[in-house]
Write an enzyme that holds these catalytic residues in place. Structure first.
Site, PDB file in Angstrom:
ATOM      1  CG  ASN A  32      -0.220   0.035   2.492  1.00  0.00           C
ATOM      2  OD1 ASN A  32       1.084  -0.020   2.386  1.00  0.00           O
ATOM      3  ND2 ASN A  32      -1.043   0.164   3.516  1.00  0.00           N
ATOM      4  CG  LEU A  33       2.906   2.260  -2.959  1.00  0.00           C
ATOM      5  CD1 LEU A  33       2.658   3.152  -3.950  1.00  0.00           C
ATOM      6  CD2 LEU A  33       4.152   1.522  -3.014  1.00  0.00           C
ATOM      7  CG  ASN A  35       8.057   2.522   6.053  1.00  0.00           C
ATOM      8  OD1 ASN A  35       8.418   3.809   5.964  1.00  0.00           O
ATOM      9  ND2 ASN A  35       8.818   1.549   6.535  1.00  0.00           N
ATOM     10  CB  SER A 124      11.319 -10.139  14.720  1.00  0.00           C
ATOM     11  OG  SER A 124      12.083  -9.646  15.560  1.00  0.00           O
ATOM     12  CB  THR A 126      11.491  -8.759  18.844  1.00  0.00           C
ATOM     13  OG1 THR A 126      11.022  -7.947  19.771  1.00  0.00           O
ATOM     14  CG2 THR A 126      10.234  -9.054  17.951  1.00  0.00           C
ATOM     15  CE1 TYR A 149       7.505  -5.285  13.734  1.00  0.00           C
ATOM     16  CE2 TYR A 149       8.987  -5.910  15.480  1.00  0.00           C
ATOM     17  CZ  TYR A 149       8.499  -5.907  14.215  1.00  0.00           C
ATOM     18  OH  TYR A 149       9.538  -6.417  13.123  1.00  0.00           O
ATOM     19  CE  LYS A 153       6.863  -8.676  12.269  1.00  0.00           C
ATOM     20  NZ  LYS A 153       6.416  -8.921  10.946  1.00  0.00           N
ATOM     21  CG  PHE A 178      18.822 -12.965  14.803  1.00  0.00           C
ATOM     22  CD1 PHE A 178      18.172 -13.861  14.360  1.00  0.00           C
ATOM     23  CD2 PHE A 178      19.189 -12.766  16.138  1.00  0.00           C
ATOM     24  CE1 PHE A 178      17.766 -14.954  15.281  1.00  0.00           C
ATOM     25  CE2 PHE A 178      18.762 -13.910  16.941  1.00  0.00           C
ATOM     26  CZ  PHE A 178      17.888 -14.888  16.652  1.00  0.00           C
ATOM     27  CG  ASN A 198      12.971   4.400  16.023  1.00  0.00           C
ATOM     28  OD1 ASN A 198      13.295   5.576  16.828  1.00  0.00           O
ATOM     29  ND2 ASN A 198      12.127   3.946  15.223  1.00  0.00           N
ATOM     30  CG  LEU A 200      24.012   0.712  15.275  1.00  0.00           C
ATOM     31  CD1 LEU A 200      24.515   1.909  16.527  1.00  0.00           C
ATOM     32  CD2 LEU A 200      24.660  -0.311  15.769  1.00  0.00           C
ATOM     33  N   PRO A 293      15.584   2.057  27.251  1.00  0.00           N
ATOM     34  CG  PRO A 293      14.087   3.457  28.116  1.00  0.00           C
ATOM     35  CD  PRO A 293      15.081   3.612  27.236  1.00  0.00           C
TER      36      PRO A 293
END
Ligand code: NAD
Ligand code: UFG
Length: 337
Positions: A32-33, A35, A124, A126, A149, A153, A178, A198, A200, A293
């Site tokens: 849907n574009l 992002n 992920s 995560t 988020y 997942k 990862f 956000n 690195l 955090p």
């Protein structure tokens, strides 16, 4: 095979489309574009010589999603579409649950209705949370997620596993990524973060290009090699190749399988910064700040299962990841336009 790639104009989706096309698959992109930019498709064509079909469709829009399935007989789906900003998911959890869970359910219902039995899902690392010892092994199962988020997942993994358990024709490969970084070596595809990054490496890239003044290193008192956080970075093209192997595995098997996709090696924040300095040929300023955090000290993958089931091994090292990231940054000062 005819493969639907949702989120296909995004960062990982576009690199995966290139690798699928290179292997001769018939690739259809859907996005849907939200992002990403439609010009990504021209860049995929420039790299591969082939322009994949594209649907500008939102997976939350069931009517138009259904039309895509009515017009195509897909052998398999790679499902990347979703929101991915950890911090944002804490502020607007319902938006994340709606897009990443309700949207995904629409897609799974289409699979059922149109008899498409094979899917690879973008999960992920995560989902391990901070419950386990490194290296993270698939056999640990699901940990305690620390943000909405991550929870989306985890829910998707559970939904797809239940789907496969109830329907013996279904095959799901749940890839736990990862830290994907880097860019296509042509400099034509890469990651274009919205606003201040956000993550690195996108942040370091903006320090290297002079857009940001210095890197903020979040903590140097972790029990790691130099006190900074350690992560398992994987080149996005290696990750894309893992998807080609995963989709081939999915069509040859049944049931649900969780597979880590990482390099199995951990690099600290300062090690990544120094590799990037080598790539761009200059010193990059940084300041040590408080821990961020929710961060854990160390995260890297056990990669045995990916090797055993998919025959997957990474090709590219941290230097190549930084070189390709920097090339993309220099060649695309305004992103992909
Ligand atoms: P990305 O944002 O570049 O790509 C996702 C694409 O999905 C975007 O092009 C976006 O426009 C599209 N999209 C979002 N919602 C949609 C919707 N409702 N309908 C249609 N399209 C929609 O992100 P990425 O880095 O390429 O990540 C791809 C997937 O991998 C995501 O599911 C993400 O959560 C997962 N993942 C990413 C990372 C990472 O570090 N990049 C790590 C682990 C997992
Ligand atoms: N870091 C900094 N400064 C920054 C950004 C990050 O020091 O400006 C540090 C972090 O503290 C961490 C390391 O760099 O130690 C990596 O941080 P990232 O934000 O790049 O990546 P994370 O490991 O925190 O998270 C990423 C994705 C998640 C995904 C996870 C595992 O953002 O969505 O990898 O795949 F779940």
């Amino acid at each position: 095979m005819k493969i639907l790639v949702t989120g296909g104009t995004g960062y990982i989706g576009s690199h995966t489309a290139v690798e699928l096309i290179k292997k001769g698959h018939d690739v259809v992109l859907l996005d849907n574009l939200y992002n990403s930019n439609v010009n990504v498709i021209k860049r995929i064509e420039k790299i591969t010589g082939y322009c994949p079909e594209f649907y500008n469709v939102d997976i939350l829009d069931k009517t138009n999603l259904k039309k895509v399935f009515e017009g195509n007989k897909f052998d398999a789906i790679i499902h990347f579409a979703g929101y991915k900003a950890v911090g944002e998911s804490v502020s607007i959890p319902l938006t994340y649950y709606q897009n990443n869970i309700a949207g995904s359910l629409n897609l799974y219902e289409m699979m059922q209705e149109f008899g498409c039995n094979n899917i690879v899902f973008s999960s992920s690392a995560t989902v391990y949370g901070d419950d386990f010892e490194v290296p993270f092994k698939e056999s640990y199962g699901l940990g305690t997620t620390t943000n909405p988020y991550g929870t989306t997942k985890k829910f998707n993994e559970i939904i797809l596993t239940d789907f496969a358990n109830a329907n013996h024709d279904i095959s799901c490969v749940l890839l736990r990524y990862f830290n994907p970084i880097g860019a296509h070596e042509s400099g034509l595809l890469g990651e274009v973060p919205n606003g201040i990054p956000n993550n690195l490496v996108p942040y370091i890239a903006k320090v290297a290009s002079g857009e940001l003044e210095y890197l903020r290193v979040f903590g140097n008192d972790y029990p790691t090699v130099d006190g900074t956080g350690v992560r398992d970075y994987i080149h996005v093209v290696d990750l894309a190749r893992a998807h080609v192997l995963a989709i081939e595995y999915a069509v040859a098997h049944k049931g649900a399988e969780v597979i880590n996709v990482g390099s199995g090696k951990g690099y600290s924040v300062l090690e990544v910064l120094h590799a990037y300095e080598k790539a761009c040929g200059k010193e990059l300023p940084y300041k040590i700040l408080e821990r961020r955090p929710g961060d854990i000290a160390t995260c890297y993958a056990d990669t045995k299962k990916a090797k055993e089931l998919l025959g997957f091994e990474v090709e590219y090292d941290i230097e190549k990841m930084c070189e390709d990231s920097y090339r993309f940054t220099v060649m695309n000062p305004n992103g992909i336009d």
